[in-house]
Design a protein around this motif. Sequence first.
Motif, short mmCIF file in Angstrom:
data_model
loop_
_atom_site.label_atom_id
_atom_site.label_comp_id
_atom_site.label_asym_id
_atom_site.label_seq_id
_atom_site.Cartn_x
_atom_site.Cartn_y
_atom_site.Cartn_z
N ASP A 516 0.83 -1.19 -0.16
CA ASP A 516 0.07 -0.09 -0.02
C ASP A 516 0.70 1.41 -0.34
OD1 ASP A 516 -2.42 -1.27 -0.16
OD2 ASP A 516 -2.86 -1.26 2.04
N GLN A 517 2.13 1.24 0.78
CA GLN A 517 2.73 2.33 0.86
C GLN A 517 3.36 2.82 -0.52
OE1 GLN A 517 2.95 4.36 3.60
NE2 GLN A 517 3.79 5.82 1.67
N GLU A 518 3.64 1.82 -1.37
CA GLU A 518 4.19 2.26 -2.72
C GLU A 518 2.93 2.70 -3.50
OE1 GLU A 518 7.09 -0.59 -1.01
OE2 GLU A 518 4.99 -0.67 -1.09
N VAL A 519 2.06 2.22 -3.30
CA VAL A 519 0.79 2.77 -4.13
C VAL A 519 0.28 4.09 -3.77
CG1 VAL A 519 -1.70 2.25 -4.88
CG2 VAL A 519 -0.20 0.33 -4.52
N ILE A 520 0.55 4.36 -2.49
CA ILE A 520 0.05 5.81 -1.96
C ILE A 520 1.07 6.65 -2.45
CG2 ILE A 520 0.32 7.09 0.04
CD1 ILE A 520 -1.15 4.87 1.57
N ASN A 521 2.55 6.52 -2.51
CA ASN A 521 3.41 7.30 -3.15
C ASN A 521 3.13 7.51 -4.47
OD1 ASN A 521 5.03 7.05 -0.79
ND2 ASN A 521 6.16 5.36 -1.56
N LEU A 522 2.57 6.65 -5.42
CA LEU A 522 2.22 6.91 -6.64
C LEU A 522 0.91 7.75 -6.87
CD1 LEU A 522 2.80 3.34 -8.42
CD2 LEU A 522 4.36 5.71 -8.69
N LEU A 523 0.16 7.69 -5.87
CA LEU A 523 -1.29 8.33 -5.73
C LEU A 523 -1.09 9.64 -4.90
CD1 LEU A 523 -3.73 5.42 -4.69
CD2 LEU A 523 -3.48 6.64 -7.09
N ALA A 524 0.00 10.03 -4.32
CA ALA A 524 0.05 10.92 -3.57
C ALA A 524 -0.19 12.57 -4.34
CB ALA A 524 1.47 11.30 -2.99
N ARG A 525 0.39 12.75 -5.56
CA ARG A 525 0.19 14.04 -6.06
C ARG A 525 -1.43 14.04 -6.28
NH1 ARG A 525 3.54 15.19 -11.36
NH2 ARG A 525 5.13 15.06 -9.96
#
Length: 630
Positions: A516-525
């Motif tokens: 989830d953390q890697e996905v959140i990093n991609l969704l952060a913007r």
Amino acid sequence: MKQAIYSSAGWESWGLEFKPVIPEGMSLIFDEDLLFEDDRGLRPSAVVNRWACELPTSKVPSDNSWPSYVRAVREWMEFGDEYGVGLFEDRDRLKALLSAYAVHRARGSLKARFKASTWNQHMAMLGKFYSWAINNGYTTALPFTYDHATGLFEGQLREAKVNQARRRQAKEHVTIKYLEDDFADLFLKGLARLEPDGTEERGYRGREMARNSAVGRFLFASGPRKQEFTYLPACEVPALPKRRTEIPSLVPLPWGITKGGKFRNTWVDYDSLVGLHNYLAFERATAVAGSAWMPPARWGEPLIVTEPDGRGGRVNGVRMQWEDLGPGERRRLVAPGGGSMLLSVCGPGRPFTAWNTVFERASDRIRERYEPRFPHVHPHRGRHTFAMQTMTKLASGYYARLAQKVQPGDTDAALALYLTRHEPLLILRDLLGHSSALTTEKYLARPGGAQAEFLADVAEEEQVRNQNLTLAAFRDSQKGIMPSGPGARDLIEFFVSVDEELQQMETSAPGIKPGDQEVINLLARRAKTLHLGIANYCWFIDPSKALCLILAGTPGADKPLAGMCDSARCPQATHHLSHRPIWADSAENKKVFIGSIRRGQPTEKARLQSDLDRDLRVLAEIDAASERVA
């Protein structure tokens, strides 16, 4: 000059053909000779009375405020009489008198001095009177000088007049109006006659400790104003939930006792509500049992209650709703079994209203016995304390995490949905009953520059929440539960691009699945652009495309105008499956309203039908999107 409260009692003996058209309970002024006219025409006192009679329809609906407005003008008139300056003199003489009055109220006798806040209130009241007098042709002169100021609020430039006679006041951030957690705990123990360690306080024999403790905890847990909890009948206290719950219980505050006459809901935690019910079942029940108390004659006719329930009862034989009764009527209510109907009673069932005294004595005792630094406490400080404690929990996601555990069929479901779909500051604004979030922000002011740090913490917690909501929407899309609405296509394309990046990451590192953390990093913007609407998500990527800003004429604003959101048309709005219950409820309500419209209102019916068609269209789009195959 005298000031008195008007009552129409006995008007038939005044020699008048009809009853005077004067609001009951209005504060009026009279010259010593009791005349309203002389050979020069209408006297200034009569003009002031005409203005006073229009206060209820001039944004001053509370009868508690009328005497203050009239008193402000009366004292100004009396000061002018000492200098031979009338109420409607020319501007130069009025300005000179205002300067002398300012010095009198700032450095005159101790009895005459005003604090800056009181002075500013009086200037606002005088300004309201003179504006009315000019508009109604009684004068053309104004004692005040106004400057024009421009401010930015919710992306809109607004101009306002600033009275130059106002005094400067201390900034909100240099004053402490709330109790820190340790002091709040110490104060509540003091109300219950407990030592700081929780043992019974020795050497002090207080009275009505159970009442003081229960109502004090209720205040700190729900944040009502003093009038709102003082005049709350016992039967309006919310029922205990059938099971213990961490989600707060709603506390309706009727318009008859709220500031500005606006109904609102606040909430209270389970333990504080239990304490209130224990007081009702034991100490209060004992106090009112068989009580012969009746309201004194100066209060007015006793209001004898029969057949009471949570919403109303028969009052002197007439069915009434509690919400329609103001403080004056509520304190005259006599319960069927005897005693007052109010939540707080003293002695043999009499209504108790002296909460300022209770809080002052408790804080004085704590200061003398335990903590010399302990501040003076009044009921409004409890309201500020509730605001600080609640905002801390809202910003940390405490309530949102609890809401996620609530099942759709639970009685807490509506409140849980509200907690997860609204900004913390707006939730607190609604609980406190503020018209503007700017007033709520003042409650959060902390001394020593800590306000900026606190608001930064709030922003950080909101960003974490937005990231989690964006992640949930992305996971839904992977399951085939797609967003709908005007902005859905753009959001789906973004999710597809993120999915492709995740596939590339898995290809480059076989056997390692991104978490989830890697996905959140991609969704952060994209998550940084998320703003929560009542029934939609707003992805505020391009302000020039935001429909709310276009309609308001402020396309360069840095955040959307939630109050003007039309998510069915805005190209940056999306609807998700979690929003469906809100749209469904809206559609059902409109169907009921349309069915109740009379034949003579075709325009209103057409407008509601158009809104219903929109709701049904949004529902159909949500249903269709949730059935797609990923």
